[in-house]
Design an enzyme around this catalytic site. Structure first.
Site, PDB file in Angstrom:
ATOM      1  N   ARG A  82       0.833  -1.204   0.000  1.00 19.57           N
ATOM      2  CA  ARG A  82       0.000   0.000   0.000  1.00 19.57           C
ATOM      3  C   ARG A  82       0.870   1.258   0.000  1.00 19.57           C
ATOM      4  O   ARG A  82       0.556   2.254  -0.648  1.00 19.57           O
ATOM      5  CB  ARG A  82      -0.935  -0.038   1.214  1.00 19.57           C
ATOM      6  CG  ARG A  82      -2.064   0.959   1.157  1.00 19.57           C
ATOM      7  CD  ARG A  82      -3.093   0.680   2.232  1.00 19.57           C
ATOM      8  NE  ARG A  82      -2.541   0.860   3.570  1.00 19.57           N
ATOM      9  CZ  ARG A  82      -3.208   0.574   4.695  1.00 19.57           C
ATOM     10  NH1 ARG A  82      -4.443   0.087   4.636  1.00 19.57           N
ATOM     11  NH2 ARG A  82      -2.645   0.768   5.867  1.00 19.57           N
ATOM     12  N   LYS A 184      -2.716   6.456   1.315  1.00 18.82           N
ATOM     13  CA  LYS A 184      -2.540   6.915   2.693  1.00 18.82           C
ATOM     14  C   LYS A 184      -1.585   8.106   2.674  1.00 18.82           C
ATOM     15  O   LYS A 184      -0.377   7.970   2.827  1.00 18.82           O
ATOM     16  CB  LYS A 184      -1.998   5.767   3.546  1.00 18.82           C
ATOM     17  CG  LYS A 184      -2.578   5.763   4.944  1.00 18.82           C
ATOM     18  CD  LYS A 184      -2.314   4.447   5.661  1.00 18.82           C
ATOM     19  CE  LYS A 184      -2.673   4.565   7.117  1.00 18.82           C
ATOM     20  NZ  LYS A 184      -4.121   4.541   7.387  1.00 18.82           N
ATOM     21  N   GLU A 220     -16.371   5.999   3.928  1.00 16.94           N
ATOM     22  CA  GLU A 220     -15.727   5.550   5.166  1.00 16.94           C
ATOM     23  C   GLU A 220     -15.716   6.703   6.147  1.00 16.94           C
ATOM     24  O   GLU A 220     -16.345   7.734   5.916  1.00 16.94           O
ATOM     25  CB  GLU A 220     -14.321   5.011   4.877  1.00 16.94           C
ATOM     26  CG  GLU A 220     -13.374   6.004   4.246  1.00 16.94           C
ATOM     27  CD  GLU A 220     -11.932   5.467   4.180  1.00 16.94           C
ATOM     28  OE1 GLU A 220     -11.476   4.835   5.145  1.00 16.94           O
ATOM     29  OE2 GLU A 220     -11.274   5.720   3.168  1.00 16.94           O
TER      30      GLU A 220
HETATM   31  C1  LIG Z   1      -5.244   3.748   7.638  1.00 25.07           C
HETATM   32  C2  LIG Z   1      -6.640   4.006   7.237  1.00 25.07           C
HETATM   33  C3  LIG Z   1      -7.656   3.045   7.421  1.00 25.07           C
HETATM   34  C4  LIG Z   1      -7.433   1.737   8.148  1.00 25.07           C
HETATM   35  O1  LIG Z   1      -6.547   0.883   7.496  1.00 25.07           O
HETATM   36  P1  LIG Z   1      -5.843  -0.325   8.264  1.00 25.07           P
HETATM   37  O2  LIG Z   1      -4.899  -0.874   7.256  1.00 25.07           O
HETATM   38  O3  LIG Z   1      -6.889  -1.299   8.624  1.00 25.07           O
HETATM   39  O4  LIG Z   1      -5.179   0.247   9.464  1.00 25.07           O
HETATM   40  C5  LIG Z   1      -8.931   3.343   6.948  1.00 25.07           C
HETATM   41  N1  LIG Z   1      -9.204   4.515   6.346  1.00 25.07           N
HETATM   42  C6  LIG Z   1      -8.261   5.466   6.174  1.00 25.07           C
HETATM   43  C7  LIG Z   1      -8.631   6.726   5.497  1.00 25.07           C
HETATM   44  C8  LIG Z   1      -6.950   5.235   6.596  1.00 25.07           C
HETATM   45  O5  LIG Z   1      -6.034   6.184   6.420  1.00 25.07           O
END
Ligand SMILES: *Cc1c(COP(=O)(O)O)cnc(C)c1O
Length: 341
Positions: A82, A184, A220
């Protein structure tokens, strides 16, 4: 070497400086060998691309102690993948996957005394990140980058049980259609700060973001993916190009199907449908799953049948099974647990 004298169950989620961090610099088209260092300060140009144009990406994962005393991480290879996807989208060099996982292992080993003991509920949080470090004033990607990975111990997410939270439908968007919602990047968080401060001021725990194009579909929250349970116990999670692909959510879908024998669906979820679901949870590394009891849509309440006191039964089963796999109480699928010590 001995465990640090820390009150593990009462440390909360804050930054605490640990002994070593991993640093590698990118210059003239190549990464250097990288090293563990003691200096927790970053010194860069006042005109660094990260400071002017927010060219920065990050990851988050945890190291923790399993039931039989091993120190492990959960699926760090997926964080590496990722991280590479995030780098490409922001025109940054990819930090090679094997080196990412190696940096995770080395940094945890170097801070092993900060890994909380099994049963404390605390973990050692790992924050890998990368930023454009040289001076850029015209808008273009940096030429030089720093990859860094530090650790900080964090306390149990739920003190005294996981109480369902209340969230609101946000009037702000977290991502643009065809934008950067799926990576991210720090920039996605900068723009969510106002929305979360505003939500907290109004008494809500989190924001539910709808799709920015039509505002009819569930996306989300600021930092966690949704998982819903239908009244006939099917697991449903929203599908969208602007959702960040949570590793916890992807793992929970495998757990639902392979361990609990539930039907799973990853598809567009209309906000209209939400009132008909039986349970709702938020998935991410920090909490694994936070149960949602109530969603407020501009003064209209949706209460899930699971109530405001406890996790719903299916969400609880998912939570117990995934945390059981992580902690070594339940056999993990091949490759999910990276043993460090
Ligand atoms: C990091 C993140 C998540 C959660 O991801 P994990 O890999 O499960 O920790 C969900 N949404 C956003 C916007 C994120 O930045």
């Amino acid at each position: 070497m001995a465990k640090k004298d820390i009150d593990w169950s009462n440390i909360g989620f804050g930054y605490m400086k640990t002994d070593k961090r991993y640093v590698s610099n990118y210059k003239n088209g190549a990464w250097d060998n990288g090293a563990l260092i003691e200096d927790d300060k970053v010194v860069i140009s006042e005109c660094a691309c990260v400071l002017q144009y927010a060219q920065t990406i990050f990851e988050g994962l945890k190291a923790y102690t399993t039931e039989n005393g091993n120190v492990v991480c959960f699926r760090p290879d997926l964080n590496a993948d990722r991280f590479a996807d995030s780098a490409k989208r922001l025109e940054m060099p990819v930090f090679p996957k094997e080196r990412f996982v190696d940096a995770v292992v080395k940094t945890v080993e170097a801070n092993i005394d900060y890994v909380p003991p099994y049963g404390s509920g605390a973990t050692l949080y790992l924050r890998p990140y990368m930023f454009g470090s040289d001076a850029v004033i015209g808008v273009k990607p940096a030429n030089e980058y720093q990859f860094r990975l530090f650790t900080t111990p964090v306390g149990p997410y739920f003190k005294g049980g996981a109480k369902p939270i209340t969230i609101r439908v946000s009037d702000f968007d977290r991502a643009a259609p065809h934008g950067t919602g799926h990576i991210k990047a720090g920039l996605n968080y900068a723009m969510s700060l106002h929305a979360i401060v505003d939500a907290h001021e109004k008494g809500f725990d989190e924001n539910m973001y709808l799709d920015p194009g039509t505002r009819t579909k569930v996306e989300e929250t600021g930092g966690a993916n949704f998982i819903f349970v239908t009244k006939d116990k099917k697991i449903v999670t929203p599908k969208s190009d602007s959702i960040l692909p949570s590793i916890t959510r992807r793992s929970l879908m495998v757990v639902a199907k392979e361990y609990l024998g539930l039907d799973i669906e990853e598809r567009e979820v209309l906000f209209e449908e939400v009132k008909d679901f039986a349970e709702c949870g938020l998935c991410g590394t920090a909490a694994v799953i936070s149960p949602v009891g109530r969603i407020v849509d501009h003064g209209k309440d949706i209460y899930f049948p699971s109530g405001m006191d406890d996790m719903g039964p299916v969400i609880k089963e998912l939570y117990d099974t995934l945390t059981g796999i992580q902690m070594g109480r339940i056999e993990a699928p091949e490759g999910w647990i990276k043993v460090i010590k």
